[in-house]
Design a protein around this motif. Structure first.
Motif, short mmCIF file in Angstrom:
data_model
loop_
_atom_site.label_atom_id
_atom_site.label_comp_id
_atom_site.label_asym_id
_atom_site.label_seq_id
_atom_site.Cartn_x
_atom_site.Cartn_y
_atom_site.Cartn_z
N HIS A 57 -28.56 22.87 6.29
CA HIS A 57 -27.43 22.61 7.17
C HIS A 57 -26.37 21.82 6.41
CE1 HIS A 57 -30.37 23.88 10.07
NE2 HIS A 57 -29.44 23.91 11.00
N PRO A 58 -25.11 22.00 6.77
CA PRO A 58 -24.07 21.22 6.08
C PRO A 58 -24.20 19.75 6.41
CG PRO A 58 -23.13 22.49 7.90
CD PRO A 58 -24.56 22.91 7.77
N PRO A 59 -23.94 18.88 5.44
CA PRO A 59 -24.01 17.45 5.69
C PRO A 59 -22.97 17.01 6.71
CG PRO A 59 -23.71 17.91 3.35
CD PRO A 59 -23.59 19.19 4.06
N VAL A 60 -23.38 16.21 7.67
CA VAL A 60 -22.48 15.73 8.72
C VAL A 60 -22.68 14.22 8.88
CG1 VAL A 60 -21.92 15.86 11.19
CG2 VAL A 60 -22.53 17.93 9.95
N LEU A 61 -21.57 13.51 9.04
CA LEU A 61 -21.60 12.08 9.30
C LEU A 61 -21.05 11.86 10.71
CD1 LEU A 61 -21.95 9.15 8.17
CD2 LEU A 61 -19.51 9.25 7.63
N TRP A 62 -21.89 11.31 11.59
CA TRP A 62 -21.44 10.97 12.94
C TRP A 62 -20.93 9.54 12.90
CZ3 TRP A 62 -20.84 13.77 17.26
CH2 TRP A 62 -21.47 15.01 17.33
N VAL A 63 -19.73 9.32 13.42
CA VAL A 63 -19.14 7.99 13.51
C VAL A 63 -18.99 7.66 14.99
CG1 VAL A 63 -17.23 6.51 12.84
CG2 VAL A 63 -17.90 8.40 11.34
N PHE A 64 -19.53 6.52 15.41
CA PHE A 64 -19.54 6.12 16.82
C PHE A 64 -18.71 4.86 17.04
CE2 PHE A 64 -23.41 8.51 16.29
CZ PHE A 64 -23.51 9.23 17.47
N ALA A 65 -18.08 4.82 18.22
CA ALA A 65 -17.40 3.62 18.69
C ALA A 65 -17.98 3.31 20.07
CB ALA A 65 -15.90 3.85 18.79
N PHE A 66 -18.40 2.07 20.25
CA PHE A 66 -19.00 1.65 21.51
C PHE A 66 -18.07 0.69 22.22
CE2 PHE A 66 -22.51 2.75 18.72
CZ PHE A 66 -23.20 3.65 19.51
N GLY A 67 -17.74 1.02 23.44
CA GLY A 67 -16.90 0.15 24.27
C GLY A 67 -17.68 -0.36 25.45
N PRO A 68 -17.08 -1.22 26.25
CA PRO A 68 -17.78 -1.77 27.41
C PRO A 68 -18.11 -0.71 28.45
CG PRO A 68 -15.51 -2.55 27.36
CD PRO A 68 -15.74 -1.77 26.10
N ASP A 69 -17.26 0.28 28.59
CA ASP A 69 -17.47 1.31 29.61
C ASP A 69 -17.70 2.70 29.04
OD1 ASP A 69 -16.98 -0.63 31.54
OD2 ASP A 69 -14.82 -0.25 31.50
N ARG A 70 -17.41 2.87 27.79
CA ARG A 70 -17.40 4.23 27.25
C ARG A 70 -17.80 4.23 25.78
NH1 ARG A 70 -12.21 8.22 27.45
NH2 ARG A 70 -13.38 10.06 26.91
N ARG A 119 -9.68 8.67 21.68
CA ARG A 119 -10.73 9.11 22.61
C ARG A 119 -11.22 7.97 23.50
NH1 ARG A 119 -13.95 13.16 18.50
NH2 ARG A 119 -12.25 14.66 18.40
N MET A 120 -11.20 6.76 22.96
CA MET A 120 -11.67 5.61 23.74
C MET A 120 -10.63 5.19 24.78
SD MET A 120 -14.21 3.39 24.05
CE MET A 120 -15.10 3.12 22.57
N PHE A 121 -9.35 5.25 24.40
CA PHE A 121 -8.27 4.82 25.28
C PHE A 121 -7.21 5.91 25.38
CE2 PHE A 121 -9.85 1.14 22.84
CZ PHE A 121 -10.48 0.45 23.87
N PRO A 122 -7.50 7.05 26.00
CA PRO A 122 -6.54 8.17 26.00
C PRO A 122 -5.24 7.87 26.74
CG PRO A 122 -8.39 8.65 27.44
CD PRO A 122 -8.71 7.36 26.73
#
Length: 125
Positions: A57-70, A119-122
């Motif tokens: 499978h192609p290498p993939v890096l998931w990057v996450f942002a965690f907020g208080p509600d989302r 995406r966090m604050f559209p």
């Protein structure tokens, strides 16, 4: 069926796909640089390319942002581009997910930061 493409254009795309598959080590190197650059910005990363059970499978890096509600995320992968270069792409969007050329991890970190903030604050954009 779509319009016919010239043989050279089709051959070029197949060559890029093969370069992407055979250049796994190069792609992983660029993703590691991105992970090292974006982690100090407060994001968390999951490297889906270190598991031995996914060698094809192609290498993939998931990057996450965690907020208080989302919580939001973006998946990034590296692909070969014409001219012998490499570029970062948002996974799942194909050619339309182009982020920036490889070589400057700070530039792609800023691009990913902008995507995650949007995406966090559209409503603020």
């Amino acid at each position: 069926m779509g319009p016919l493409r010239p043989l050279s254009a089709m051959a070029g795309r197949h060559l890029l796909r093969w370069r992407t598959r055979l250049g796994r080590a190069t792609a992983i190197h660029h993703l590691d640089l991105l992970a090292a650059t974006i982690t100090p910005m407060g994001y968390r990363c999951i490297k889906l390319y270190q598991a031995d059970e996914f060698p094809t499978h192609p290498p993939v890096l998931w990057v996450f942002a965690f907020g208080p509600d989302r919580h939001v995320r973006v998946a990034v992968h590296v692909r070969a581009v014409p001219g012998g270069d490499w570029a970062y792409y948002e996974a799942g969007r194909g050619r339309y997910g182009y982020l920036c050329p490889c070589g400057d991890p700070k530039q792609v970190a800023d691009q990913v930061d902008g995507l995650l903030r949007h995406r966090m604050f559209p409503s603020t954009w």
